[in-house]
Scaffold this motif. Structure first.
Motif: not given
Length: 240
Positions: A96-117
């Motif tokens: 994983y790589v830290y980023a300040p936000f994960v948009p909802e559509n990216i979470t829906e596509l990848t399953g990656i949530r803000q908490e994960d990174i």
């Protein structure tokens, strides 16, 4: 490049030779595939891809997940890669790589949530480790220009070497060797019976790209021998 071989001719005058050697080391550090040869005090450089059988070269299969479509305004949130030589997986890379936000559509596509990174390593740390992992290998991805340009941009933004590695697109290669209605990664995963269980995650998609490559190279014309032959064949530029 369109020419069969490029070369530079440099005379060993004064300190020029040492300067050129330093530049070549920098190019190699950025993944430049150069073949060097010295004759009678003169240094010749050419593309190493013309001199090496593709079975003997390391290929690094790469996939990234991002929080947007453009490298200038988006961050990488996951990198997955595997280094392969002669169909053998030598080593893998996943982070994983830290980023300040994960948009909802990216979470829906990848399953990656803000908490994960949230507590993931910073971009520069992961990119430095990835650059070392990639080394001078051929950079391979499904839709390679996306992954290559994203990583190149962020490497440079972090003060690291950009990418000069030879690159190969498994979409292009599949189109030249596999008869299919579509060439999206998810479609080929099912159509070819690869059946990687996870999709839209970096390492899993890099692995699927490698499996597509394995199938595709079994259908190469016998005259495709060098790394450059393979690169040119995938782009429809092979003329032998």
């Amino acid at each position: 490049m369109n020419e069969k071989q490029f070369y530079m001719y440099v005379k060993n005058i004064g300190g020029l030779y040492a300067d050129v050697e330093s530049e070549i080391e920098l190019l190699k550090g950025a993944g430049g595939a150069l073949h060097t040869q010295e004759k009678n005090g003169e240094l010749y450089f050419s593309l190493a891809t013309f001199f090496q059988a593709w079975q003997e070269r390391e290929f690094v299969f790469v996939d990234i997940e991002t929080n947007g479509a453009k490298p200038q305004s988006s961050e990488i949130i996951e990198i997955g890669a595997l280094r392969v030589k002669n169909s053998q997986i030598l080593e893998s890379f996943e982070s994983y790589v830290y980023a300040p936000f994960v948009p909802e559509n990216i979470t829906e596509l990848t399953g990656i949530r803000q908490e994960d990174i949230q507590n993931a390593p910073q971009s520069k740390e992961v990119l430095r480790a990835f650059r070392e992992f990639l080394g001078g290998g051929v950079f391979v991805a499904h839709n390679v220009n996306f992954d290559f340009s994203f990583l190149d941009y962020h490497l440079r933004q972090n003060g690291l070497f950009g990418l000069l590695n030879p690159k190969l697109c498994t979409i292009d290669l599949a189109k030249k060797t596999i008869l299919s209605k579509r060439y999206a990664l998810s479609y080929l995963n099912e159509f070819l019976g690869i059946n990687t269980a996870v999709s839209h995650r970096a390492y899993a998609d890099a692995l699927t790209s490698f499996r597509i490559f394995e199938i595709a190279v079994n259908m190469l014309p016998l005259r495709v021998k060098s790394v450059q032959d393979l690169l040119d064949f995938s782009k429809g530029r092979f003329k032998r």
